[in-house]
Design a protein around this motif. Structure first.
Motif, short mmCIF file in Angstrom:
data_model
loop_
_atom_site.label_atom_id
_atom_site.label_comp_id
_atom_site.label_asym_id
_atom_site.label_seq_id
_atom_site.Cartn_x
_atom_site.Cartn_y
_atom_site.Cartn_z
N UNK A 12 81.08 -19.99 23.78
CA UNK A 12 81.49 -21.20 23.07
C UNK A 12 83.00 -21.39 23.13
N UNK A 13 83.52 -21.54 24.31
CA UNK A 13 84.97 -21.74 24.49
C UNK A 13 85.19 -23.04 25.27
N UNK A 14 86.36 -23.64 25.10
CA UNK A 14 86.66 -24.86 25.85
C UNK A 14 86.65 -24.65 27.37
N UNK A 15 86.89 -23.42 27.78
CA UNK A 15 86.90 -23.13 29.22
C UNK A 15 85.51 -23.34 29.83
N UNK A 20 81.70 -25.87 33.71
CA UNK A 20 80.57 -26.77 33.94
C UNK A 20 80.99 -27.94 34.82
N UNK A 21 82.19 -28.43 34.62
CA UNK A 21 82.69 -29.53 35.46
C UNK A 21 82.83 -29.08 36.91
N UNK A 22 83.36 -27.88 37.14
CA UNK A 22 83.48 -27.36 38.51
C UNK A 22 82.13 -27.18 39.17
N UNK A 23 81.16 -26.69 38.43
CA UNK A 23 79.81 -26.53 38.98
C UNK A 23 79.21 -27.90 39.31
N UNK A 24 79.41 -28.88 38.44
CA UNK A 24 78.91 -30.23 38.68
C UNK A 24 79.55 -30.84 39.92
#
Length: 74
Positions: A12-15, A20-24
């Motif tokens: 549960x961290x902002x990282x 998730x954005x990089x995977x998307x």
């Protein structure tokens, strides 16, 4: 790889959002094989009569670098 690591680094961290954005982005930009035929269905083949300047340039470049002329139906 970095995206997966960032997504699982601390649950549960902002990282995790960055991961998730990089995977998307990786999923969206992945290569899609087998779609070239759809793009080339309306293509027309060029020959020396229809594109003399293009073939002259190809010949000059091939001669300058010492490479044979490309074959591929030309």
């Amino acid at each position: 790889m970095t995206g997966i690591w960032l997504a699982t680094y601390d649950f549960f961290a902002p990282v995790n959002l960055i991961g998730a954005l990089l995977v998307l982005i990786a999923v969206v930009l992945r290569p899609r094989l087998g779609r070239l035929s759809r793009l080339t269905a309306d293509a027309q083949e060029l020959d020396r009569a229809t594109a003399p300047a293009l073939f002259a340039t190809i010949e000059r470049v091939a001669t300058a670098i010492g490479a044979p002329m490309p074959g591929g139906g030309w």
